[in-house]
Scaffold this active site. Sequence first.
Site, PDB file in Angstrom:
ATOM      1  N   HIS A 236       0.865  -1.182   0.000  1.00 38.26           N
ATOM      2  CA  HIS A 236       0.000   0.000   0.000  1.00 38.26           C
ATOM      3  C   HIS A 236       0.897   1.225   0.000  1.00 38.26           C
ATOM      4  O   HIS A 236       1.876   1.275   0.735  1.00 38.26           O
ATOM      5  CB  HIS A 236      -0.877  -0.039   1.260  1.00 38.26           C
ATOM      6  CG  HIS A 236      -1.999   0.941   1.268  1.00 38.26           C
ATOM      7  ND1 HIS A 236      -1.793   2.293   1.364  1.00 38.26           N
ATOM      8  CD2 HIS A 236      -3.337   0.763   1.205  1.00 38.26           C
ATOM      9  CE1 HIS A 236      -2.974   2.907   1.349  1.00 38.26           C
ATOM     10  NE2 HIS A 236      -3.926   2.003   1.255  1.00 38.26           N
ATOM     11  N   ARG A 256      -6.665  10.306   0.374  1.00 40.82           N
ATOM     12  CA  ARG A 256      -6.530  10.823  -0.991  1.00 40.82           C
ATOM     13  C   ARG A 256      -7.903  10.951  -1.650  1.00 40.82           C
ATOM     14  O   ARG A 256      -8.152  11.868  -2.419  1.00 40.82           O
ATOM     15  CB  ARG A 256      -5.596   9.912  -1.797  1.00 40.82           C
ATOM     16  CG  ARG A 256      -4.133  10.115  -1.434  1.00 40.82           C
ATOM     17  CD  ARG A 256      -3.235   9.047  -2.027  1.00 40.82           C
ATOM     18  NE  ARG A 256      -3.312   7.806  -1.258  1.00 40.82           N
ATOM     19  CZ  ARG A 256      -3.298   6.584  -1.792  1.00 40.82           C
ATOM     20  NH1 ARG A 256      -3.224   6.431  -3.100  1.00 40.82           N
ATOM     21  NH2 ARG A 256      -3.354   5.519  -1.025  1.00 40.82           N
TER      22      ARG A 256
END
Length: 620
Positions: A236, A256
Site C-alpha cells: 500500500h 486521498r
Amino acid sequence: SVEFQTHEHDVVVIGAGGAGLRAAIEASAAGVSVGLVCKSLLGKAHTVMAEGGIAAALANVDNRDNWKVHFADTMRGGQYVNNWRMAELHAREAPDRVRELEKWGAVFDRTPDGKILQRNFGGHKYPRLAHVGDRTGLELIRTLQDHGIHRGISVYMERTVIRLLKDGDRVAGALAYDRERGRWTVFRAKAIVLATGGIGKAYKITSNSWEYTGDGHTLAYDAGAELIDMEFVQFHPTGMVWPPSVRGILVTEGVRGEGGVLRNNTGNRFMFGDIPDNYRPQTAKDEEEGFRYVLGDKEANRPPELLTRDHVARCIVREVREGRGSPHGGVFLELQTFAEWYGKRAKKFDAAEHWKKKLPSMYHQFKELGGLDITKEPMEVGPTTHYMMGGVRVDADTQMSRVPGLFACGECAAGINGANRLGGNSLSDLLVLGKRAGEFAAKYAREQSSAGAVPTDQVDAAAKWALEPFDRDVSENPFKVQQDLQDMMQDLVGIVRKEDEMLRALDGLEKLRARAAKVQVTGNREYNPGWHTAMDLHNLLTVSEAVTRAAILRKESRGAQFRDDYPKKDNAKFGKVNSIIAKGTDGTMQIRLEQIPPMPDELKDAIRAEANGVLPDELK
Ligand code: FAD
C-alpha cells in the site's frame, strides 16, 4: 499418543474475520451445525481494522455506475490475470451483500437523500465505497457478529489451527492448540472453510497485525491444495513512516479520496508527472479538475493520487530513492491544498472540523501516535506491505479447493484480484465469496453421510512436531529467526525485485529453515508467545518461499510485481497465465504456469466499453 478434546460439526470455519463470519452465517442458515475457530478474541480480526469502505456498484452517488463498470475496473486494476468469473460474481453480487448488511443493522454514512453514501477510491471509476467514516471494518464485523450470534454458531476463541487432518483424499478435521493452556483440540468436520487472512508478517514493514502469518495458505498447501498468484503482494503506498514504533501503520486511501495530495521534498506534486497510458483518459489534467472530481463533479476525472496502489507505491519509492523524499524516508501527504482551494469556493468552510468528521481515525492516529495535527500539517507516508493477492486456489462459484471438502475465502483465497487489488474490493470479496463458501460448504457437508475418520497418527505427528522446541538444547531464538526472515523478505523480495536478489533470498530461506528447525523455547505451554512464534515460522517460511519462487518465474512487471530486470509487461509470455504452486510428492515446492481460460464475450464487451472500444492485449 497425545490427549485431545474433540468437537464435531458439519462445517468448521477457521478464521472469524469478515470472510469467516459471513461463511459461518450462510452455512448455519442452511441448517447444518457450524463451528467457528479463531486465533484471538472474536471481533479482533483484521477486518476490524479496515478503514476506507466496501466497494459495490450501488450507483447511489453516481447513477452511471453498474456491475459491468465495477467488473472492468477490477480487471484493469488486476492487469487482466484475475479469475474473471470471480471478478464477475463479485461485481454482480456485491450490491446485494451490502444492502443485506444494512438490513442486518449496519449504519453507513448517508447521502442527503438518505441512501448509503459512497466515496472515491483508487482505480474505481465512480464513487463506489460504502463506508462508515474511516471505521468501516468495525461496523462490518459488529454487524456480522450481532447477526451471527443468533444463529447458533459455536465459537472457539484463542485456538490456533496448526494442521489439517485428512482421511484419504478428503479433509476430515483440524488440529488446534489453545493459547491459555496449550492443550490440543481436534475439530472434526465434513467440510472446512479456511478464512485466515493474509501474510503481512513475512515482511518487516506492514500494516498487518501479529496474527497474519500465512496460516491458511500453509495449511492448505500442506494438505495438498494449490496456491495461485503468490508473486502478487500488495504494498500500500501510504503507511506511516514516523515515528519508528508505528512505521507501517496504514493511512487509508480515503485520505486521498477526500482530497489529500502527495508531494516530494521540493513541493512537487509528482503523481502528475507519471500517469500510465491506459489510465490517462480517466485522470485529471490539472489540480483544478482533480479537486472538482473529489467534490463530485461528474464531468471531472480523478486526481493522479487515485491511480492504482502498485503504481503510486512505485512512484513514492522512486522519489525517495532519487533523493526527493521526506526527512524520514517517505513523501508528504497533505490535506491543506484541497482545504485552501475548497475554502475559496465555499461560503463557510472549517477545515479542522471537516477533516475530523471525514477522517476521524486518521486524525486521532496521527495525533496520538505521531504528535501531528493532520488538519494543519502534512503527514509523512511510505509504502507498507498490506494485502496478499495470492492464495489458495479455489473454484470461482463454490470456493472449494482441489482437496475435497476444503474451502477457502477472503484474503487467504485468491484469483479475484489478479496482479493488484483495488481498495474496497476486499471487504466486498469477503461478503460475496464468503457467503458462497458457506453455502457450498454446507451443501457439500449435507452430501456426505458421515465425517471422515480422525487420523490419530496425524494428530500425534503434528503435536510431536509442535512440542519439539521445548526439548531442544540448541538455542536459536524464534523471534530472531522471524525478524531475520522479515528483514530479508523486505530487502530482497520487496517492492522492487531482481533475479539475483531473489535467488539469494531462496538460499537465505533454506538457511532460515535450518535455523527454524533448531529453535528452542523455554517456559511451559501456557500463554507462551515464543512457542507460538516457533510454530508460525513454518507458515512464514512456506509463504515466503512461494512468493519468491513465483516472483522469479514471472519475468515481467505487472501490477504489484515490479522487476527491475524486466521493467515492462510481457503480454506474449505472461499476459494470459497464472503461477500455480503445489507440494510435490517429494515434499518440495513445485511451480508452474497455467493458461487462463478464455473470457466469455459478454465480459469482454464490458471491458471494451470501458476502454474506448479497444480490447487490451491480454484478452485478444
Ligand atoms: P481477517 O479479517 O484477517 O481474519 C482472519 C481470521 O483468521 C482471524 O479471526 C484470525 O484470528 C483467524 N486465524 C488466522 N490464522 C488462524 C489459525 N491458524 N487458526 C485459527 N484462526 C486463525 N479492505 C477493504 O476492502 N477496504 C478497506 O477499507 C480496507 N482497509 C484496511 C485497513 C487496514 C489497516 C488493513 C490491515 C486492511 C484493510 N483492508 C481493507 C483489507 C481487508 O481488511 C482485509 O483484506 C480483510 O479484512 C481480510 O479479511 P478475512 O476475513 O479474509 O481475514
